[in-house]
Motif scaffolding. Structure first.
Motif, PDB file in Angstrom:
ATOM      1  N   MET A   1       0.857  -1.177   0.000  1.00 25.35           N
ATOM      2  CA  MET A   1       0.000   0.000   0.000  1.00 25.35           C
ATOM      3  C   MET A   1       0.895   1.230   0.000  1.00 25.35           C
ATOM      4  O   MET A   1       1.814   1.334   0.802  1.00 25.35           O
ATOM      5  CB  MET A   1      -0.887  -0.024   1.248  1.00 25.35           C
ATOM      6  CG  MET A   1      -1.789   1.154   1.406  1.00 25.35           C
ATOM      7  SD  MET A   1      -3.072   1.404   0.174  1.00 25.35           S
ATOM      8  CE  MET A   1      -3.989  -0.087   0.255  1.00 25.35           C
ATOM      9  N   LYS A   2       0.606   2.148  -0.884  1.00 25.09           N
ATOM     10  CA  LYS A   2       1.395   3.363  -1.025  1.00 25.09           C
ATOM     11  C   LYS A   2       1.021   4.367   0.075  1.00 25.09           C
ATOM     12  O   LYS A   2      -0.153   4.580   0.357  1.00 25.09           O
ATOM     13  CB  LYS A   2       1.125   3.982  -2.389  1.00 25.09           C
ATOM     14  CG  LYS A   2       2.037   5.122  -2.752  1.00 25.09           C
ATOM     15  CD  LYS A   2       1.693   5.650  -4.125  1.00 25.09           C
ATOM     16  CE  LYS A   2       2.892   5.481  -5.011  1.00 25.09           C
ATOM     17  NZ  LYS A   2       2.678   5.979  -6.357  1.00 25.09           N
ATOM     18  N   CYS A   3       2.020   4.997   0.691  1.00 25.21           N
ATOM     19  CA  CYS A   3       1.808   5.991   1.733  1.00 25.21           C
ATOM     20  C   CYS A   3       1.158   7.242   1.117  1.00 25.21           C
ATOM     21  O   CYS A   3       1.679   7.796   0.149  1.00 25.21           O
ATOM     22  CB  CYS A   3       3.128   6.365   2.395  1.00 25.21           C
ATOM     23  SG  CYS A   3       2.981   7.723   3.601  1.00 25.21           S
ATOM     24  N   PRO A   4       0.018   7.705   1.694  1.00 26.14           N
ATOM     25  CA  PRO A   4      -0.642   8.887   1.139  1.00 26.14           C
ATOM     26  C   PRO A   4       0.107  10.187   1.448  1.00 26.14           C
ATOM     27  O   PRO A   4      -0.174  11.228   0.864  1.00 26.14           O
ATOM     28  CB  PRO A   4      -2.012   8.885   1.823  1.00 26.14           C
ATOM     29  CG  PRO A   4      -1.807   8.138   3.085  1.00 26.14           C
ATOM     30  CD  PRO A   4      -0.725   7.123   2.802  1.00 26.14           C
ATOM     31  N   PHE A   5       1.089  10.133   2.347  1.00 25.60           N
ATOM     32  CA  PHE A   5       1.821  11.334   2.751  1.00 25.60           C
ATOM     33  C   PHE A   5       3.088  11.552   1.928  1.00 25.60           C
ATOM     34  O   PHE A   5       3.337  12.646   1.446  1.00 25.60           O
ATOM     35  CB  PHE A   5       2.164  11.274   4.245  1.00 25.60           C
ATOM     36  CG  PHE A   5       0.956  11.111   5.115  1.00 25.60           C
ATOM     37  CD1 PHE A   5       0.082  12.172   5.334  1.00 25.60           C
ATOM     38  CD2 PHE A   5       0.657   9.894   5.704  1.00 25.60           C
ATOM     39  CE1 PHE A   5      -1.046  12.027   6.125  1.00 25.60           C
ATOM     40  CE2 PHE A   5      -0.468   9.735   6.499  1.00 25.60           C
ATOM     41  CZ  PHE A   5      -1.321  10.798   6.709  1.00 25.60           C
ATOM     42  N   CYS A   6       3.883  10.470   1.770  1.00 20.55           N
ATOM     43  CA  CYS A   6       5.173  10.641   1.079  1.00 20.55           C
ATOM     44  C   CYS A   6       5.275   9.823  -0.209  1.00 20.55           C
ATOM     45  O   CYS A   6       6.231   9.952  -0.953  1.00 20.55           O
ATOM     46  CB  CYS A   6       6.330  10.296   2.015  1.00 20.55           C
ATOM     47  SG  CYS A   6       6.475   8.532   2.401  1.00 20.55           S
ATOM     48  N   GLY A   7       4.290   8.948  -0.468  1.00 18.67           N
ATOM     49  CA  GLY A   7       4.296   8.155  -1.694  1.00 18.67           C
ATOM     50  C   GLY A   7       5.140   6.901  -1.654  1.00 18.67           C
ATOM     51  O   GLY A   7       5.232   6.173  -2.641  1.00 18.67           O
ATOM     52  N   ASN A   8       5.756   6.605  -0.521  1.00 21.33           N
ATOM     53  CA  ASN A   8       6.588   5.422  -0.367  1.00 21.33           C
ATOM     54  C   ASN A   8       5.743   4.149  -0.511  1.00 21.33           C
ATOM     55  O   ASN A   8       4.632   4.068  -0.005  1.00 21.33           O
ATOM     56  CB  ASN A   8       7.279   5.457   1.007  1.00 21.33           C
ATOM     57  CG  ASN A   8       8.220   4.301   1.222  1.00 21.33           C
ATOM     58  OD1 ASN A   8       8.884   3.847   0.297  1.00 21.33           O
ATOM     59  ND2 ASN A   8       8.290   3.830   2.458  1.00 21.33           N
ATOM     60  N   ASP A   9       6.274   3.148  -1.203  1.00 26.60           N
ATOM     61  CA  ASP A   9       5.556   1.885  -1.397  1.00 26.60           C
ATOM     62  C   ASP A   9       5.700   0.930  -0.217  1.00 26.60           C
ATOM     63  O   ASP A   9       4.999  -0.081  -0.153  1.00 26.60           O
ATOM     64  CB  ASP A   9       6.060   1.176  -2.660  1.00 26.60           C
ATOM     65  CG  ASP A   9       5.550   1.839  -3.920  1.00 26.60           C
ATOM     66  OD1 ASP A   9       4.477   2.466  -3.867  1.00 26.60           O
ATOM     67  OD2 ASP A   9       6.229   1.738  -4.962  1.00 26.60           O
ATOM     68  N   ASP A  10       6.595   1.207   0.699  1.00 26.54           N
ATOM     69  CA  ASP A  10       6.894   0.301   1.799  1.00 26.54           C
ATOM     70  C   ASP A  10       6.133   0.714   3.061  1.00 26.54           C
ATOM     71  O   ASP A  10       6.563   1.586   3.803  1.00 26.54           O
ATOM     72  CB  ASP A  10       8.404   0.275   2.058  1.00 26.54           C
ATOM     73  CG  ASP A  10       8.820  -0.884   2.939  1.00 26.54           C
ATOM     74  OD1 ASP A  10       8.034  -1.830   3.092  1.00 26.54           O
ATOM     75  OD2 ASP A  10       9.943  -0.814   3.479  1.00 26.54           O
ATOM     76  N   THR A  11       4.966   0.084   3.302  1.00 21.19           N
ATOM     77  CA  THR A  11       4.197   0.333   4.510  1.00 21.19           C
ATOM     78  C   THR A  11       3.958  -0.982   5.233  1.00 21.19           C
ATOM     79  O   THR A  11       4.018  -2.054   4.628  1.00 21.19           O
ATOM     80  CB  THR A  11       2.846   1.007   4.205  1.00 21.19           C
ATOM     81  OG1 THR A  11       2.074   0.152   3.376  1.00 21.19           O
ATOM     82  CG2 THR A  11       3.041   2.354   3.526  1.00 21.19           C
ATOM     83  N   LYS A  12       3.665  -0.877   6.522  1.00 23.07           N
ATOM     84  CA  LYS A  12       3.490  -2.069   7.342  1.00 23.07           C
ATOM     85  C   LYS A  12       2.148  -1.991   8.064  1.00 23.07           C
ATOM     86  O   LYS A  12       1.762  -0.933   8.563  1.00 23.07           O
ATOM     87  CB  LYS A  12       4.627  -2.133   8.358  1.00 23.07           C
ATOM     88  CG  LYS A  12       4.596  -3.337   9.278  1.00 23.07           C
ATOM     89  CD  LYS A  12       5.860  -3.438  10.118  1.00 23.07           C
ATOM     90  CE  LYS A  12       5.787  -2.470  11.274  1.00 23.07           C
ATOM     91  NZ  LYS A  12       6.873  -2.603  12.234  1.00 23.07           N
ATOM     92  N   VAL A  13       1.435  -3.111   8.135  1.00 22.59           N
ATOM     93  CA  VAL A  13       0.178  -3.191   8.879  1.00 22.59           C
ATOM     94  C   VAL A  13       0.517  -3.353  10.357  1.00 22.59           C
ATOM     95  O   VAL A  13       1.267  -4.248  10.740  1.00 22.59           O
ATOM     96  CB  VAL A  13      -0.682  -4.380   8.391  1.00 22.59           C
ATOM     97  CG1 VAL A  13      -1.915  -4.541   9.250  1.00 22.59           C
ATOM     98  CG2 VAL A  13      -1.052  -4.199   6.934  1.00 22.59           C
ATOM     99  N   VAL A  14      -0.043  -2.466  11.204  1.00 22.20           N
ATOM    100  CA  VAL A  14       0.217  -2.547  12.645  1.00 22.20           C
ATOM    101  C   VAL A  14      -1.005  -3.012  13.431  1.00 22.20           C
ATOM    102  O   VAL A  14      -0.882  -3.412  14.587  1.00 22.20           O
ATOM    103  CB  VAL A  14       0.737  -1.201  13.215  1.00 22.20           C
ATOM    104  CG1 VAL A  14       2.129  -0.902  12.694  1.00 22.20           C
ATOM    105  CG2 VAL A  14      -0.207  -0.056  12.930  1.00 22.20           C
TER     106      VAL A  14
END
Length: 153
Positions: free
Chosen positions: A1-14
């Motif tokens: 999932m792409k970060c809506p703030f910085c556009g980074n493709d690397d996100t983690k489910v917490v």
């Protein structure tokens, strides 16, 4: 999932939670780059729901449009986003449980008003004033009077 703030493709489910009778999943995510948190929702995709408006025009059901209307009614009220989302979920589930892919806008409005009446009376009156298109103060007052009588019973 792409970060809506910085556009980074690397996100983690917490955090993951089932929502609205296990018909959707809410996931809290954190961006590995900027560390900001955001929420995503997963819902089952079903045949598109069509809304029949009062002028007989048909359009696709837009849950964001409905949610926006509810949010406007609940502005500066103690109604959580989760409660508002659950109203929209209820409308969707209700429509699909009827086994049809079409619902009248009048029916949607009545469902939302009924749910809001049980959550927050001010939000209910705000939604009703737009939905029922009160033309003058007398029609608005008659709605308030009916609400007061219903509460006293």
């Amino acid at each position: 999932m792409k970060c809506p703030f910085c556009g980074n493709d690397d996100t983690k489910v917490v955090d993951t939670r089932n929502m609205s009778e296990n018909n959707s999943i809410r996931r809290r995510r954190v961006c590995e780059k900027c560390q900001k948190r955001f929420t995503t929702y997963e819902r089952m995709e079903i045949v598109p729901l069509i809304v029949k408006k009062s002028n007989n025009i048909r359009e696709s059901f837009d849950r964001n449009k409905l949610l926006k209307g509810i949010m406007l009614s609940c502005n500066k009220r103690l109604v959580s986003m989760e409660e508002m989302e659950s109203i929209v979920d209820y409308v969707e589930n209700y429509a699909f449980s009827k086994g049809k892919n079409e619902i009248e806008s009048k029916e949607i409005g009545n469902i939302v008003m009924e749910k809001l009446k049980n959550i927050d009376e001010v939000a209910y009156v705000r939604f009703a004033s737009v939905y029922r298109k009160f033309k003058d103060i007398d029609s608005f007052m008659s709605e308030l009077t009916a609400m007061v009588k219903e509460r006293e019973e």
